[in-house]
Design an enzyme around this catalytic site. Structure first.
Site, PDB file in Angstrom:
ATOM      1  N   GLN A  21       0.823  -1.212   0.000  1.00  0.00           N
ATOM      2  CA  GLN A  21       0.000   0.000   0.000  1.00  0.00           C
ATOM      3  C   GLN A  21       0.855   1.259   0.000  1.00  0.00           C
ATOM      4  O   GLN A  21       1.638   1.506   0.930  1.00  0.00           O
ATOM      5  CB  GLN A  21      -0.930   0.014   1.210  1.00  0.00           C
ATOM      6  CG  GLN A  21      -1.889   1.211   1.211  1.00  0.00           C
ATOM      7  CD  GLN A  21      -2.926   1.094   2.301  1.00  0.00           C
ATOM      8  OE1 GLN A  21      -2.584   1.108   3.470  1.00  0.00           O
ATOM      9  NE2 GLN A  21      -4.189   0.977   1.916  1.00  0.00           N
ATOM     10  N   ASP A  48       8.251   0.632   2.664  1.00  0.00           N
ATOM     11  CA  ASP A  48       8.334   0.442   1.220  1.00  0.00           C
ATOM     12  C   ASP A  48       9.772   0.520   0.717  1.00  0.00           C
ATOM     13  O   ASP A  48      10.174  -0.248  -0.167  1.00  0.00           O
ATOM     14  CB  ASP A  48       7.460   1.466   0.498  1.00  0.00           C
ATOM     15  CG  ASP A  48       7.781   2.907   0.886  1.00  0.00           C
ATOM     16  OD1 ASP A  48       8.313   3.140   1.987  1.00  0.00           O
ATOM     17  OD2 ASP A  48       7.479   3.818   0.089  1.00  0.00           O
ATOM     18  N   THR A  62       3.824   8.598  -5.314  1.00  0.00           N
ATOM     19  CA  THR A  62       3.424   9.879  -4.753  1.00  0.00           C
ATOM     20  C   THR A  62       4.660  10.719  -4.446  1.00  0.00           C
ATOM     21  O   THR A  62       4.696  11.917  -4.690  1.00  0.00           O
ATOM     22  CB  THR A  62       2.598   9.665  -3.476  1.00  0.00           C
ATOM     23  OG1 THR A  62       1.485   8.816  -3.783  1.00  0.00           O
ATOM     24  CG2 THR A  62       2.089  10.984  -2.936  1.00  0.00           C
ATOM     25  N   THR A  71      -0.095  26.094 -23.481  1.00  0.00           N
ATOM     26  CA  THR A  71      -0.027  25.923 -22.032  1.00  0.00           C
ATOM     27  C   THR A  71       0.085  24.458 -21.623  1.00  0.00           C
ATOM     28  O   THR A  71       0.933  24.083 -20.803  1.00  0.00           O
ATOM     29  CB  THR A  71      -1.264  26.551 -21.366  1.00  0.00           C
ATOM     30  OG1 THR A  71      -1.284  27.954 -21.645  1.00  0.00           O
ATOM     31  CG2 THR A  71      -1.227  26.350 -19.856  1.00  0.00           C
TER      32      THR A  71
END
Length: 258
Positions: A7, A109, A132, A184
């Site tokens: 996780q 992790d 992340t 952009t």
């Protein structure tokens, strides 16, 4: 059969090993409030679609960087699998020397990745995990975890651009055809993508210079595949690195669940 649960802050991987090989893998968005009941319904349906049965699972190992989720994942194993799970960080022997000032601060992790890397690759290693956060972890030739670097992940950078700048839209990550953006969206994609390539190349170069010996670089994590073919700084891309480490830890500690 072993159920390995890895996780992260963004996604949670469930993988099943039959004793010889990994036979199924599924990902779910990480939600700290998801209950054991919800996990059980989701997992049961996916296993049935693969011709597998929850009742045939005989082991479970959990690695999580989201402490508030561990309670529900443990209850999933206990209540629905009738298994006492191994949880990384809770009296589990990892079999790895952690050479940092405060070994307890090393993320589960990162240590699992170090173990998974040394099972397949020799010499001194740099393990780059793109999720992340983007972590750069150093694994010595003898398998010890030597620390590393933590930088914001590529998705986090995109989110920050969108939320902090009113006129910048939310965009998908992809490799742009040109470095110079003519609009952009192209400019954002180029800045984030090539910016991360430069981050990887720059930090790998600095790590190698400081380490002073040859090092092999392994890329893993949810978005690592985006960088394949874009840089020569990563020697191998290995999507199974983490679950390989979890399997090794399970085999080392299986007696604790007997």
């Amino acid at each position: 059969m072993l159920l390995a649960i890895e996780q992260g802050n963004t996604n949670t991987l469930f993988a099943v090993h039959d004793g010889s090989e990994w036979i199924a893998q599924w990902r779910a968005a990480t939600e700290a409030t998801r209950t054991a009941d919800e996990y059980a319904v989701w997992l049961n349906q996916l296993m049935l679609m693969k011709g597998l049965a929850v009742a045939n699972l005989t082991g479970c190992i959990i690695s999580s960087v989201v402490p508030q989720s561990i309670f529900n994942l443990r209850n999933l194993a206990r209540r629905y699998l009738n298994i006492e799970p191994l949880v990384i960080g809770e009296n589990v022997d990892l079999g790895i020397d952690v050479r940092i000032a405060k070994p307890s601060e090393a993320g589960a992790d990162r240590l699992v990745n170090a173990i998974g890397a040394k099972l397949l690759y020799s010499g001194d290693l740099i393990v780059i995990d793109s999720g992340t956060a983007t972590t750069f972890d150093i694994v010595a030739d003898d398998g010890a975890f030597e620390g590393g670097l933590i930088a914001p992940g590529i998705n986090l950078s995109l989110q920050a651009l969108h939320e902090a700048a009113a006129k910048l839209p939310r965009i998908a990550i992809q490799r742009p055809e040109h470095v110079i953006g003519r609009g952009t969206v192209e400019a954002m994609q180029s800045g984030v993508f090539w910016g991360y390539i430069s981050l990887i190349e720059g930090l790998v170069g600095r790590i190698k210079a400081e380490w002073g010996r040859p090092m092999t670089v392994i890329g893993t994590g949810g978005v690592a595949s985006l960088f394949e073919g874009a840089t020569d700084s990563i020697d191998h891309f290995d999507s199974d690195l983490t679950i390989r480490g979890l399997l090794a830890i399970w085999r080392r500690n299986a007696h604790l669940t007997d």
